[in-house]
Motif scaffolding. Structure first.
Motif, PDB file in Angstrom:
ATOM      1  N   GLU A 146     -54.761 101.001  22.662  1.00 52.26           N
ATOM      2  CA  GLU A 146     -54.636  99.665  23.251  1.00 52.26           C
ATOM      3  C   GLU A 146     -55.688  98.711  22.713  1.00 52.26           C
ATOM      4  O   GLU A 146     -55.452  97.530  22.555  1.00 52.26           O
ATOM      5  N   GLU A 158     -44.880  99.373  25.875  1.00 53.54           N
ATOM      6  CA  GLU A 158     -43.800  99.460  26.856  1.00 53.54           C
ATOM      7  C   GLU A 158     -43.744  98.253  27.784  1.00 53.54           C
ATOM      8  O   GLU A 158     -42.798  98.100  28.561  1.00 53.54           O
ATOM      9  N   ASP A 159     -44.746  97.388  27.744  1.00 50.90           N
ATOM     10  CA  ASP A 159     -44.749  96.198  28.594  1.00 50.90           C
ATOM     11  C   ASP A 159     -43.874  95.076  28.043  1.00 50.90           C
ATOM     12  O   ASP A 159     -43.644  94.083  28.729  1.00 50.90           O
ATOM     13  N   TRP A 160     -43.397  95.230  26.817  1.00 56.42           N
ATOM     14  CA  TRP A 160     -42.739  94.123  26.134  1.00 56.42           C
ATOM     15  C   TRP A 160     -41.344  94.496  25.664  1.00 56.42           C
ATOM     16  O   TRP A 160     -41.098  95.616  25.224  1.00 56.42           O
ATOM     17  N   ARG A 204     -41.871  85.223  33.708  1.00 57.06           N
ATOM     18  CA  ARG A 204     -42.204  86.178  32.650  1.00 57.06           C
ATOM     19  C   ARG A 204     -42.613  85.401  31.401  1.00 57.06           C
ATOM     20  O   ARG A 204     -42.068  84.336  31.111  1.00 57.06           O
ATOM     21  N   THR A 262     -52.259  92.643  28.978  1.00 53.84           N
ATOM     22  CA  THR A 262     -52.204  94.033  28.540  1.00 53.84           C
ATOM     23  C   THR A 262     -51.284  94.154  27.341  1.00 53.84           C
ATOM     24  O   THR A 262     -50.184  93.636  27.340  1.00 53.84           O
ATOM     25  N   ARG A 311     -42.112  89.601  28.333  1.00 50.16           N
ATOM     26  CA  ARG A 311     -42.804  90.619  29.124  1.00 50.16           C
ATOM     27  C   ARG A 311     -41.836  91.203  30.138  1.00 50.16           C
ATOM     28  O   ARG A 311     -41.183  90.472  30.888  1.00 50.16           O
ATOM     29  N   ARG A 312     -41.728  92.515  30.152  1.00 55.71           N
ATOM     30  CA  ARG A 312     -40.856  93.171  31.115  1.00 55.71           C
ATOM     31  C   ARG A 312     -41.451  93.081  32.513  1.00 55.71           C
ATOM     32  O   ARG A 312     -42.665  93.131  32.692  1.00 55.71           O
ATOM     33  N   GLU A 366     -41.822  94.695  36.412  1.00 53.06           N
ATOM     34  CA  GLU A 366     -42.140  96.058  36.836  1.00 53.06           C
ATOM     35  C   GLU A 366     -40.901  96.901  37.081  1.00 53.06           C
ATOM     36  O   GLU A 366     -40.910  98.108  36.866  1.00 53.06           O
TER      37      GLU A 366
END
Length: 290
Positions: free
Chosen positions: A222, A239-241, A117, A235, A259-260, A262
């Motif tokens: 975005e 919500e990805d972070w 990550r 990206t 970074r999260r 999935e």
């Protein structure tokens, strides 16, 4: 606070070490360098004229090698580093998928580590004063909401200077940590005004308490307009972070971004993800974690 136990795929680990008691690169700090640094590290350290900056660079490089050696299971001097096309450093030939980021100030050095990550870390000292004041920086790089809340703290009947500076540096280090995790920079075309943060808890406790109750969004969608493009990779959806901030000692702010994966929810991020490690230097020049 946990002891260093090597890589885990579900955590973001942050290590920090205080620097303010070390006055120069002689004595104990020189021993640290001899124990951990390789020739390319020494070239950077020796090319630095300012003594305080030299200490920061030496200890942060030693800490980086010591930390990553725990994850890779090798001697720190065996590690080799490179930079990607965005200038972000990485570990060459990692056997564990470990990614890292480093920061330092005159009073603290820190390394953030994640496995498979992207991660970013930034630190600041809240007593630091900038040319033109923090207001000049805030007006240029903060969203209107961030700026308004900061200005409210300075209004009649508002709170004192210390909480206002803490809030400013919490916001600033979060923005910097995000740019470092993504591999972007201020010159990349992304506007920091659109990277907006807010806190569910207005104060972060000094010590081991880590705040992950942080709201983040990219304002305006975005992608930006033609005068302010946002690169499509990575990206940049909020919500990805994941984000965290803490104050290991009064006056030092450290913020993290990762970074999260999935299968990670925001709640899992808040409850279990971040592990802090305080590090010290023994009289023999060895780095240890507590």
């Amino acid at each position: 606070m946990p002891r260093c136990s090597g890589a885990r795929g579900d955590t973001v680990d942050v290590y920090w070490i205080g620097l303010d008691k070390y006055g120069g690169c002689d004595g104990l700090i020189k021993v640290v360098g001899e124990r951990y640094l390789c020739e390319e590290d020494w070239e950077v350290v020796e090319s630095t004229k300012d003594e305080r900056t030299k200490v920061q660079r030496l200890v942060s490089r030693a800490l980086r090698r010591w930390v990553l050696a725990q994850y890779e299971g090798v001697e720190g001097k065996e590690l080799a580093f490179g930079k990607d096309d965005k200038g972000k450093p990485y570990l060459r030939g990692s056997r564990t998928g470990v990614e890292f980021n480093v920061t330092h100030t005159p009073s603290v050095a820190s390394v953030c580590v994640g496995r498979d990550r992207a991660v970013g870390v930034d630190a600041e000292t809240t007593s630091r004063r900038t040319k033109g004041g923090v207001e000049r920086i805030a007006k240029r790089w903060f969203s209107q909401r961030e700026l308004s809340k900061l200005e409210d703290m300075d209004s009649p009947g508002g709170t004192s200077e210390v909480p206002r500076m803490r809030r400013f540096y919490r916001l600033w280090t979060l923005k910097e940590a995000f740019l470092k995790a993504t591999g972007l920079g201020i010159s990349s075309g992304i506007s920091l005004r659109r990277c907006a943060f807010d806190f569910e808890d207005e104060e972060v406790e000094t010590g081991e308490s880590i705040s992950t109750k942080i709201r983040f969004e990219i304002l305006g969608g975005e992608r930006g307009g033609s005068d302010n493009p946002v690169p499509p990779e990575p990206t940049l959806l909020g919500e990805d972070w994941g984000f965290a901030t803490f104050e290991p000692r009064r006056g030092d702010i450290i913020s993290l971004c990762w970074r999260r994966k999935e299968d990670e929810s925001a709640q899992e991020t808040k409850d279990t993800l971040v592990r802090p490690f305080i590090c010290t230097i023994t009289p023999e020049g060895e780095i240890t974690s507590m």
